[in-house]
Motif scaffolding. Structure first.
Motif, mmCIF file in Angstrom:
data_model
loop_
_atom_site.group_PDB
_atom_site.id
_atom_site.type_symbol
_atom_site.label_atom_id
_atom_site.label_comp_id
_atom_site.label_asym_id
_atom_site.label_seq_id
_atom_site.Cartn_x
_atom_site.Cartn_y
_atom_site.Cartn_z
ATOM 1 N N VAL A 293 43.826 20.243 -58.320
ATOM 2 C CA VAL A 293 43.994 19.272 -57.240
ATOM 3 C C VAL A 293 42.667 19.205 -56.513
ATOM 4 C CG1 VAL A 293 45.249 18.674 -55.153
ATOM 5 C CG2 VAL A 293 46.419 19.875 -57.002
ATOM 6 N N SER A 294 42.135 17.994 -56.346
ATOM 7 C CA SER A 294 40.879 17.857 -55.621
ATOM 8 C C SER A 294 41.098 17.077 -54.332
ATOM 9 C CB SER A 294 39.816 17.192 -56.492
ATOM 10 O OG SER A 294 40.162 15.856 -56.739
ATOM 11 N N TYR A 295 40.442 17.568 -53.294
ATOM 12 C CA TYR A 295 40.510 16.914 -51.980
ATOM 13 C C TYR A 295 39.108 16.398 -51.672
ATOM 14 C CZ TYR A 295 44.623 19.910 -51.857
ATOM 15 O OH TYR A 295 45.799 20.531 -52.160
ATOM 16 N N ASP A 296 38.973 15.109 -51.521
ATOM 17 C CA ASP A 296 37.661 14.506 -51.262
ATOM 18 C C ASP A 296 37.651 13.825 -49.901
ATOM 19 O OD1 ASP A 296 37.001 15.241 -53.791
ATOM 20 O OD2 ASP A 296 37.269 13.263 -54.674
ATOM 21 N N ALA A 297 36.506 13.883 -49.263
ATOM 22 C CA ALA A 297 36.307 13.096 -48.041
ATOM 23 C C ALA A 297 34.864 12.629 -48.068
ATOM 24 C CB ALA A 297 36.574 13.936 -46.810
ATOM 25 N N GLY A 298 34.629 11.428 -47.600
ATOM 26 C CA GLY A 298 33.257 10.942 -47.679
ATOM 27 C C GLY A 298 32.999 9.748 -46.812
ATOM 28 N N GLY A 299 31.740 9.353 -46.803
ATOM 29 C CA GLY A 299 31.345 8.181 -46.026
ATOM 30 C C GLY A 299 30.307 7.388 -46.789
ATOM 31 N N ARG A 300 30.199 6.114 -46.472
ATOM 32 C CA ARG A 300 29.226 5.262 -47.145
ATOM 33 C C ARG A 300 28.652 4.267 -46.152
ATOM 34 N NH1 ARG A 300 30.245 0.751 -51.906
ATOM 35 N NH2 ARG A 300 28.123 0.751 -52.702
ATOM 36 N N LEU A 301 27.366 4.079 -46.187
ATOM 37 C CA LEU A 301 26.718 3.042 -45.384
ATOM 38 C C LEU A 301 26.163 2.013 -46.360
ATOM 39 C CD1 LEU A 301 24.752 5.215 -42.799
ATOM 40 C CD2 LEU A 301 26.846 3.910 -42.401
ATOM 41 N N LEU A 302 26.419 0.751 -46.093
ATOM 42 C CA LEU A 302 25.970 -0.316 -46.998
ATOM 43 C C LEU A 302 25.285 -1.405 -46.199
ATOM 44 C CD1 LEU A 302 26.096 -1.904 -49.781
ATOM 45 C CD2 LEU A 302 28.266 -2.814 -48.971
ATOM 46 N N TRP A 303 24.141 -1.831 -46.675
ATOM 47 C CA TRP A 303 23.469 -2.977 -46.068
ATOM 48 C C TRP A 303 23.271 -4.017 -47.164
ATOM 49 C CZ3 TRP A 303 17.903 -4.511 -45.822
ATOM 50 C CH2 TRP A 303 17.715 -5.583 -44.934
ATOM 51 N N ALA A 304 24.024 -5.109 -47.076
ATOM 52 C CA ALA A 304 23.974 -6.167 -48.095
ATOM 53 C C ALA A 304 23.921 -7.513 -47.394
ATOM 54 C CB ALA A 304 25.188 -6.090 -49.009
ATOM 55 N N PRO A 305 22.740 -7.936 -46.930
ATOM 56 C CA PRO A 305 22.650 -9.214 -46.212
ATOM 57 C C PRO A 305 23.106 -10.371 -47.100
ATOM 58 C CG PRO A 305 20.509 -8.079 -46.294
ATOM 59 C CD PRO A 305 21.444 -7.310 -47.148
ATOM 60 N N ALA A 306 23.921 -11.254 -46.524
ATOM 61 C CA ALA A 306 24.513 -12.334 -47.327
ATOM 62 C C ALA A 306 23.454 -13.273 -47.890
ATOM 63 C CB ALA A 306 25.502 -13.105 -46.470
ATOM 64 N N ASP A 307 22.356 -13.449 -47.175
ATOM 65 C CA ASP A 307 21.352 -14.422 -47.612
ATOM 66 C C ASP A 307 20.246 -13.773 -48.443
ATOM 67 O OD1 ASP A 307 20.571 -12.950 -45.445
ATOM 68 O OD2 ASP A 307 19.330 -14.524 -44.571
ATOM 69 N N LYS A 308 20.394 -12.514 -48.808
ATOM 70 C CA LYS A 308 19.374 -11.828 -49.610
ATOM 71 C C LYS A 308 19.950 -11.429 -50.964
ATOM 72 C CE LYS A 308 16.551 -11.478 -46.014
ATOM 73 N NZ LYS A 308 15.672 -12.604 -45.756
ATOM 74 N N SER A 309 19.041 -11.144 -51.901
ATOM 75 C CA SER A 309 19.483 -10.787 -53.247
ATOM 76 C C SER A 309 19.644 -9.290 -53.421
ATOM 77 C CB SER A 309 18.471 -11.290 -54.276
ATOM 78 O OG SER A 309 18.321 -12.670 -54.148
ATOM 79 N N TYR A 310 19.260 -8.515 -52.409
ATOM 80 C CA TYR A 310 19.288 -7.073 -52.597
ATOM 81 C C TYR A 310 20.282 -6.403 -51.657
ATOM 82 C CZ TYR A 310 16.137 -7.563 -48.626
ATOM 83 O OH TYR A 310 15.594 -7.923 -47.427
ATOM 84 N N SER A 311 20.664 -5.180 -52.013
ATOM 85 C CA SER A 311 21.517 -4.387 -51.133
ATOM 86 C C SER A 311 21.119 -2.925 -51.267
ATOM 87 C CB SER A 311 22.990 -4.571 -51.487
ATOM 88 O OG SER A 311 23.255 -3.998 -52.738
ATOM 89 N N LEU A 312 21.358 -2.186 -50.218
ATOM 90 C CA LEU A 312 20.996 -0.777 -50.177
ATOM 91 C C LEU A 312 22.195 -0.010 -49.644
ATOM 92 C CD1 LEU A 312 18.456 1.027 -50.581
ATOM 93 C CD2 LEU A 312 18.007 0.745 -48.144
ATOM 94 N N SER A 313 22.534 1.088 -50.301
ATOM 95 C CA SER A 313 23.663 1.867 -49.794
ATOM 96 C C SER A 313 23.425 3.350 -50.021
ATOM 97 C CB SER A 313 24.963 1.436 -50.471
ATOM 98 O OG SER A 313 24.942 1.785 -51.833
#
Lengths: 388, 126
Positions: A293-313
């Motif tokens: 049994v595995s218990y996971d917890a985590g967080g994610r930050l995402l920057w994906a501007p709608a008018d740009k072709s790139y994203s960073l997370s």
């Protein structure tokens, strides 16, 4: 300068390429599956039946169950009850609302799957696996301000067309007299409708084109606070016997986050997964198979501007695993960069450290390096990238 | 972009002789944007005795049975297809001797079309 950056990047990348083991890692570990029942039984997305209305759903079930007389052999289905059985009652205000009761009903997705395995060399007994899962949004966010403004503007166009139509129909005394006749005698209804249909065909309003153009620009993405719950369970029936049943897999995901209008979002997740046939190393370093049994917890930050072709997370994940051998808690962290070349083609690169301290390096690296060398120049990219 | 006619609802509504209110309600389904309105007239050329806008899921009292006898209720609902080509209108009229509850569905040709629903009800003595 650009050459120096490229050389440094290449050196680091090649070093880790030789050090890292070849491995397959799901980048987006924080995302709960859309169809947990099918995912837990290993069905591909393309194999999942997704009926759009009640008739399609019944046809699918009848066909897979041999006329409701047998359990299907290999079948996965996903339904949204609100949109299959209750869409006639869902108003636009209900759809726009972010109230918990509306969210639960409209976002509820129920998935179910059945898989049968015959006895074989690797599998002594025949086995039937049945799984069910749900996915529901408790909070789904609100429409962005720009969408709300476009909805208001679209509604104004509809109101204008409605007023014109009302004046046009109520001002036609022939039409009104036909309505009176049809109310007295149903035999006049066909004549009434034929007259009305001819009238509607003649209407040419510039506002109809304006309305269509606004409707085509409407996008119903949501921003703000979101909270999703996903759960799935698999029950095994050994020898296809009801008496020899066990829960073999179980997964529960709770995902929450905040999504901004400018493309920034923050996500947090908690997950419990039970897997009966997982590999682990015992105290002597030998590989063993046991239920964990595995218990996971985590967080994610995402920057994906709608008018740009790139994203960073970037994402960080904590894992505590319960096995026969006591294991310490472990961490995984990754950074991901994605650059969209076309709607169906993107370069992406993931870098970080996995739970077992192995360096993660994924994505079409060569293509990424080629891209980096071309950034800042006016030359076309001119590369062939592998589609991930 | 087209105006798509839905089948016209035509009915008679016998009213009770007491002052029971007659309540009109429409429900526009499939999460589509819409605009609705109603009017009650004694003759086709007379001014409306009562009229107003209709919002999906919000009932409106249009009068009591005795005052509506001999008059005609006209309802017009325009539904813009913004989600899918499927549209549905549920028309409810309660407070008469029998309730009217009709659900009509009409499919547009394409998203962006406007489906036109109409209902005409004559109030009569029971």
């Amino acid at each position: 300068m650009k050459k120096r950056i490229f050389s440094a990047f290449l050196t680091i990348a090649l070093y880790h390429y030789t050090m890292a083991q070849s491995q397959v890692i799901d980048f987006n570990l924080l995302t709960a599956p859309a169809t947990p029942a099918a995912t837990l039984l290993g069905f591909a997305t393309s194999e999942i039946d997704k009926p759009r209305d009640a008739a399609e759903f019944m046809a699918s079930v009848v066909s897979q169950t041999n006329g409701l007389s047998d359990l299907p052999a290999n079948y996965a289905v996903e339904i949204a009850p609100a949109w299959i059985f209750g869409k006639k009652k869902i108003s636009f205000d209900d759809f726009k609302s972010n109230a918990v009761d509306k969210n639960i009903w409209q976002s509820l997705m129920i998935s179910a799957a059945v898989k049968r395995k015959e006895a074989s060399e690797s599998n002594n007994n025949p086995l039937t696996q049945v799984s069910v899962g749900i996915k529901v949004s408790l909070k789904r966010g609100d429409f962005p301000a720009a969408t709300l403004a476009l909805i208001d503007s679209t509604q104004e166009e509809i109101n204008f067309i409605h007023r014109n139509l009302n004046a046009y129909l109520s001002g036609d005394l022939v039409y009104q007299a036909l309505i009176e006749r049809a109310l007295d005698s149903p035999a006049w209804q066909d004549t009434l409708e034929a007259y009305r249909n001819r009238k509607l065909k003649k209407i040419e309003l510039a506002e109809l084109a304006n309305l269509e153009s606004k409707i085509k620009r409407l996008r119903f993405n949501r921003v703000g606070f979101k909270l999703d719950l996903t759960a799935g369970i698999v029950q095994d029936y050994v020898n296809n016997s009801y008496d020899q049943r066990t829960i073999s897999k179980l997964g529960i995901w709770l995902t929450t986050g905040w999504e901004g209008e400018k493309g920034f979002s923050a996500l947090a997740m908690g997950r419990v997964l039970k897997n009966p046939d997982a590999d682990y190393k015992d105290d002597n370093g030998n590989m063993q198979v046991a239920s964990i049994v595995s218990y996971d917890a985590g967080g994610r930050l995402l920057w994906a501007p709608a008018d740009k072709s790139y994203s960073l997370s970037g994402e960080l994940l904590y894992r505590q695993v319960s096995t026969p051998k006591k294991l310490p808690a472990s961490w995984r962290y990754t950074l991901n960069f994605e650059y969209k070349l076309k709607s169906d083609l993107s370069l992406n690169f993931t870098y970080g450290r996995d739970f077992d301290d192995v360096v993660i390096k994924e994505g079409n690296l060569v293509a990424l390096l080629s891209l980096i060398t071309s950034l800042g120049t006016s030359k076309p990219v001119g590369i062939k990238a592998n589609q991930n | 972009m087209a105006l798509i006619p839905a089948p016209i609802i035509l009915s008679k509504c016998p009213v009770k002789q007491d002052a029971s209110p007659i309540i009109l309600e429409i429900i526009v389904g499939n999460a589509q944007l819409n605009q609705g309105s109603f009017s009650v007239k004694r003759t086709i050329s007379s001014p409306a005795s009562i009229q107003g806008e209709l919002r999906s899921g919000e009932p409106v009292i249009i009068g009591s049975g005795p005052e509506l006898v001999g008059q005609r209720l006209s309802v017009l609902v325009t539904v813009a297809t913004i989600q899918s080509v499927d549209t549905t209108l549920t028309f409810k009229l309660s407070g008469g001797t029998t309730n009217i509850n009709i659900t009509n569905s009409t499919q547009a040709n394409a998203i962006g079309d406007v489906v036109v629903y109409e209902a005409y009800i004559r109030f009569t003595n029971s």
